[in-house]
Write a protein that holds these residues in place. Structure first.
Motif, PDB file in Angstrom:
ATOM      1  N   ASN A  10       3.518  -7.930 -10.444  1.00  0.00           N
ATOM      2  CA  ASN A  10       4.303  -7.884  -9.203  1.00  0.00           C
ATOM      3  C   ASN A  10       4.596  -6.431  -8.813  1.00  0.00           C
ATOM      4  OD1 ASN A  10       5.272 -10.954  -8.801  1.00  0.00           O
ATOM      5  ND2 ASN A  10       5.391 -10.439 -10.974  1.00  0.00           N
ATOM      6  N   ALA A  11       3.566  -5.605  -8.853  1.00  0.00           N
ATOM      7  CA  ALA A  11       3.742  -4.165  -8.621  1.00  0.00           C
ATOM      8  C   ALA A  11       4.371  -3.867  -7.259  1.00  0.00           C
ATOM      9  CB  ALA A  11       2.387  -3.461  -8.731  1.00  0.00           C
ATOM     10  N   ASP A  12       3.939  -4.567  -6.207  1.00  0.00           N
ATOM     11  CA  ASP A  12       4.484  -4.318  -4.864  1.00  0.00           C
ATOM     12  C   ASP A  12       5.973  -4.655  -4.805  1.00  0.00           C
ATOM     13  OD1 ASP A  12       2.011  -3.497  -4.048  1.00  0.00           O
ATOM     14  OD2 ASP A  12       1.479  -5.389  -3.055  1.00  0.00           O
ATOM     15  N   LEU A  13       6.354  -5.772  -5.438  1.00  0.00           N
ATOM     16  CA  LEU A  13       7.762  -6.170  -5.462  1.00  0.00           C
ATOM     17  C   LEU A  13       8.608  -5.131  -6.179  1.00  0.00           C
ATOM     18  CD1 LEU A  13      10.083  -8.261  -5.173  1.00  0.00           C
ATOM     19  CD2 LEU A  13       9.300  -9.260  -7.335  1.00  0.00           C
ATOM     20  N   ILE A  14       8.117  -4.626  -7.307  1.00  0.00           N
ATOM     21  CA  ILE A  14       8.872  -3.647  -8.084  1.00  0.00           C
ATOM     22  C   ILE A  14       9.033  -2.348  -7.299  1.00  0.00           C
ATOM     23  CG2 ILE A  14       8.939  -2.310 -10.219  1.00  0.00           C
ATOM     24  CD1 ILE A  14       9.364  -5.340 -10.543  1.00  0.00           C
ATOM     25  N   GLU A  15       7.967  -1.912  -6.634  1.00  0.00           N
ATOM     26  CA  GLU A  15       8.052  -0.682  -5.843  1.00  0.00           C
ATOM     27  C   GLU A  15       9.044  -0.839  -4.683  1.00  0.00           C
ATOM     28  OE1 GLU A  15       4.110   0.419  -4.683  1.00  0.00           O
ATOM     29  OE2 GLU A  15       3.774   1.581  -6.524  1.00  0.00           O
ATOM     30  N   LYS A  16       9.023  -1.990  -4.046  1.00  0.00           N
ATOM     31  CA  LYS A  16       9.946  -2.243  -2.941  1.00  0.00           C
ATOM     32  C   LYS A  16      11.380  -2.285  -3.456  1.00  0.00           C
ATOM     33  CE  LYS A  16      10.899  -5.490   0.828  1.00  0.00           C
ATOM     34  NZ  LYS A  16      10.499  -6.775   1.471  1.00  0.00           N
ATOM     35  N   ASN A  17      11.591  -2.884  -4.621  1.00  0.00           N
ATOM     36  CA  ASN A  17      12.927  -2.964  -5.214  1.00  0.00           C
ATOM     37  C   ASN A  17      13.446  -1.570  -5.550  1.00  0.00           C
ATOM     38  OD1 ASN A  17      15.163  -4.551  -6.483  1.00  0.00           O
ATOM     39  ND2 ASN A  17      14.385  -3.593  -8.345  1.00  0.00           N
ATOM     40  N   CYS A  18      12.582  -0.741  -6.122  1.00  0.00           N
ATOM     41  CA  CYS A  18      12.973   0.636  -6.443  1.00  0.00           C
ATOM     42  C   CYS A  18      13.333   1.408  -5.176  1.00  0.00           C
ATOM     43  CB  CYS A  18      11.859   1.358  -7.194  1.00  0.00           C
ATOM     44  SG  CYS A  18      11.622   0.796  -8.895  1.00  0.00           S
ATOM     45  N   GLN A  19      12.557   1.207  -4.137  1.00  0.00           N
ATOM     46  CA  GLN A  19      12.812   1.898  -2.871  1.00  0.00           C
ATOM     47  C   GLN A  19      14.177   1.511  -2.310  1.00  0.00           C
ATOM     48  OE1 GLN A  19       9.937   1.045   0.202  1.00  0.00           O
ATOM     49  NE2 GLN A  19      10.573   2.779   1.465  1.00  0.00           N
ATOM     50  N   SER A  20      14.503   0.220  -2.337  1.00  0.00           N
ATOM     51  CA  SER A  20      15.776  -0.239  -1.777  1.00  0.00           C
ATOM     52  C   SER A  20      16.964   0.258  -2.600  1.00  0.00           C
ATOM     53  CB  SER A  20      15.812  -1.768  -1.695  1.00  0.00           C
ATOM     54  OG  SER A  20      15.951  -2.346  -2.979  1.00  0.00           O
ATOM     55  N   ARG A  21      16.718   0.574  -3.876  1.00  0.00           N
ATOM     56  CA  ARG A  21      17.804   1.037  -4.742  1.00  0.00           C
ATOM     57  C   ARG A  21      17.814   2.554  -4.905  1.00  0.00           C
ATOM     58  NH1 ARG A  21      18.995  -3.890  -8.822  1.00  0.00           N
ATOM     59  NH2 ARG A  21      20.271  -2.335  -9.865  1.00  0.00           N
ATOM     60  N   GLY A  22      16.914   3.226  -4.179  1.00  0.00           N
ATOM     61  CA  GLY A  22      16.887   4.682  -4.210  1.00  0.00           C
ATOM     62  C   GLY A  22      16.418   5.251  -5.531  1.00  0.00           C
ATOM     63  N   VAL A  23      15.527   4.535  -6.213  1.00  0.00           N
ATOM     64  CA  VAL A  23      15.035   4.958  -7.522  1.00  0.00           C
ATOM     65  C   VAL A  23      13.575   5.378  -7.403  1.00  0.00           C
ATOM     66  CG1 VAL A  23      14.546   4.219  -9.888  1.00  0.00           C
ATOM     67  CG2 VAL A  23      16.642   3.457  -8.745  1.00  0.00           C
ATOM     68  N   THR A  24      13.250   6.543  -7.936  1.00  0.00           N
ATOM     69  CA  THR A  24      11.864   7.006  -7.947  1.00  0.00           C
ATOM     70  C   THR A  24      11.107   6.328  -9.075  1.00  0.00           C
ATOM     71  OG1 THR A  24      12.530   9.160  -7.080  1.00  0.00           O
ATOM     72  CG2 THR A  24      10.364   9.022  -8.130  1.00  0.00           C
ATOM     73  N   CYS A  25       9.970   5.749  -8.757  1.00  0.00           N
ATOM     74  CA  CYS A  25       9.165   5.092  -9.786  1.00  0.00           C
ATOM     75  C   CYS A  25       7.688   5.404  -9.556  1.00  0.00           C
ATOM     76  CB  CYS A  25       9.392   3.580  -9.775  1.00  0.00           C
ATOM     77  SG  CYS A  25       8.826   2.747  -8.275  1.00  0.00           S
ATOM     78  N   ASP A  26       6.900   5.231 -10.610  1.00  0.00           N
ATOM     79  CA  ASP A  26       5.463   5.476 -10.540  1.00  0.00           C
ATOM     80  C   ASP A  26       4.767   4.281 -11.202  1.00  0.00           C
ATOM     81  OD1 ASP A  26       2.869   6.382 -10.507  1.00  0.00           O
ATOM     82  OD2 ASP A  26       3.339   8.396 -11.260  1.00  0.00           O
ATOM     83  N   ILE A  27       4.655   3.194 -10.458  1.00  0.00           N
ATOM     84  CA  ILE A  27       4.091   1.961 -11.008  1.00  0.00           C
ATOM     85  C   ILE A  27       2.614   2.123 -11.372  1.00  0.00           C
ATOM     86  CG2 ILE A  27       3.729  -0.502 -10.614  1.00  0.00           C
ATOM     87  CD1 ILE A  27       6.661   0.388 -10.907  1.00  0.00           C
ATOM     88  N   PRO A  28       1.800   2.808 -10.554  1.00  0.00           N
ATOM     89  CA  PRO A  28       0.394   3.000 -10.961  1.00  0.00           C
ATOM     90  C   PRO A  28       0.275   3.707 -12.313  1.00  0.00           C
ATOM     91  CG  PRO A  28       0.652   3.492  -8.635  1.00  0.00           C
ATOM     92  CD  PRO A  28       2.032   3.299  -9.180  1.00  0.00           C
ATOM     93  N   ARG A  29       1.106   4.721 -12.544  1.00  0.00           N
ATOM     94  CA  ARG A  29       1.049   5.416 -13.838  1.00  0.00           C
ATOM     95  C   ARG A  29       1.463   4.475 -14.962  1.00  0.00           C
ATOM     96  NH1 ARG A  29       4.372   8.841 -17.216  1.00  0.00           N
ATOM     97  NH2 ARG A  29       2.997  10.266 -18.372  1.00  0.00           N
TER      98      ARG A  29
END
Length: 427
Positions: A10-29
């Protein structure tokens, strides 16, 4: 911590969740690190298989074959060591990426920052004074209830001595909160004021690093706790619970220590934002389903409201926006009490919070439950909420119940412990 397979699926969901919470993430890495880890595990298993086969051949080998087999075995041993070293580095990087990811978010939580908080309900009438109200600093100073200068002399800025009736008030609020949570079925604890780094990290706190709010003990893996949530969650670390024993209700009385880095400004005046305070904290372990944990969440908020209603303090309940949830919380409700001395003419200030952390903390801490009718185990859900944080509750109580002559009226709920109806003004 989120499940790694769920993240990859669920990579897209996790990235969207991080964005809404103001958290920087690197799911591809993160996905690439997981792939490398899997490849290294497979390669390592193959090398160890070859090691075993080679070792088995040596006793049966001829004198001509044995030297080459021994040399090959040495090469395999070196390759296994290199594989294990690389795997350890990859796993460290992978865990670091995982630890940065926040919990999933309740779909009804408001999106945004502090200004996007949604007020769910209010209680009580904001007092209208027929005199110029004072803030808690002036009131407590006039009544000889606090000593900031000695606190700073002994421990530095942000520390203080409570004095006289303020001590009685602290003890009374603790006793009242303890009585309240015990009546609600919570087992009572006094907790250690220190916790190991793995416990702090398991509950979602980062005890080391430049942005920490935690006091760490030099040359040890111990830190002072910021809340009893930390030891209460950690006390069942790596345990498997019988599902029939859930939900578990526990409450802890502790001191709380916070660096409050970056916490300067008008909201830090007096005892609102301090480095040490006393708190009674509620904590719960439930079965791993949202219906159970959401129900427990409402229980905690209900107790918080009952406490502040008994203290006769006006408040509002807010649904905390995604940007202020912190890492572990799936959803969080705050009580903000009316503080007449805050701002220009009074403002609401946070006095409690209640969070449903679903299985985020339990996954890190290894707390599971077992149902006898099903195979395997599942991670429990954990929740936490403030019964009373003494300093902020004291601000709201003193400021709302001040009287024209400078005295403080004591709410009925606390009088049996304080031993008086009114803290009299000093002549």
């Amino acid at each position: 911590m989120l499940d790694l397979q769920f993240i990859c699926d669920n990579a897209d969901l996790i990235e969207k969740n991080c964005q809404s919470r103001g958290v920087t993430c690197d799911i591809p890495r993160l996905i690439e690190l997981r792939k490398k880890r899997s490849e290294l595990i497979v390669a390592g298993d193959d090398l160890r298989r070859q090691q075993k086969e080679t070792a088995a051949k040596i006793p049966k080998a001829t004198s001509e074959e044995r030297p080459s087999l021994i040399e090959f075995g040495k090469q395999l041993k070196s390759q296994v060591a290199d594989n294990e070293s690389t795997l350890k580095e990859i796993e460290t990087d992978l865990n670091a990426e995982l630890s940065r990811l926040p919990n999933l978010t309740h779909p009804d939580a408001p999106i945004g920052g502090e200004e996007d908080a949604v007020v769910l309900r209010t209680w009580g009438k904001v007092p209208e004074f027929d005199f110029e109200p004072k803030d808690h600093v002036e009131l407590m100073s006039d009544l000889d209830m606090v000593d900031f200068e000695s606190g700073a002399k002994v421990a530095g800025s942000g520390f203080y001595f409570l004095k006289n009736e303020a001590v009685l008030l602290e003890l009374a609020m603790v006793q009242f909160a303890i009585e309240k949570v015990r009546a609600a079925g919570f087992d009572l604890y006094t907790t250690p004021d220190l916790a190991r780094q793995e416990v702090l990290e398991g509950t979602g706190y980062q005890p080391r690093g430049p942005e920490t709010q935690i006091y760490s003990i030099e040359n040890s893996d111990l830190s002072l706790i910021a809340t009893a949530e930390i030891p209460l969650g950690g006390m069942l670390k790596d345990q498997i619970l019988d599902e029939s024993s859930l939900p578990m209700r526990v409450a802890g009385l502790s001191h709380c220590f916070r660096t409050e880095a970056g916490g300067h400004g008008k909201a830090s005046k007096g005892i609102y934002r301090v480095h040490q305070f006393t708190k009674v904290e509620m904590f719960g372990f439930t079965t791993p389903d949202l219906e159970a944990s959401n129900e427990f969440h409402q229980l905690i908020v209900g107790i918080e409201e009952e406490i502040f209603q008994a203290l006769e303090i006006p408040y509002q309940v807010i649904d905390t926006p995604t940007g202020d949830l912190g890492g572990p919380a799936y959803r969080k409700f705050d009580l903000e009490a009316w503080m007449p001395g805050r701002g220009e003419s009074g403002e609401y200030g946070e006095v409690t919070s209640a969070s449903n952390c679903t299985d985020f903390q339990a996954r890190r801490l290894g707390i599971r439950c077992r149902n006898n009718e099903e195979k395997g185990t599942k991670f429990v859900h954990t929740l936490n909420g403030t019964a009373i944080a003494v300093t902020r509750a004291m601000i709201a109580l003193i400021e709302n119940h001040q009287q024209a002559d400078g005295s403080i009226r004591i709410p009925e709920a606390l009088r049996k412990w304080v031993g008086m109806d009114v803290i009299p003004a000093k002549s």
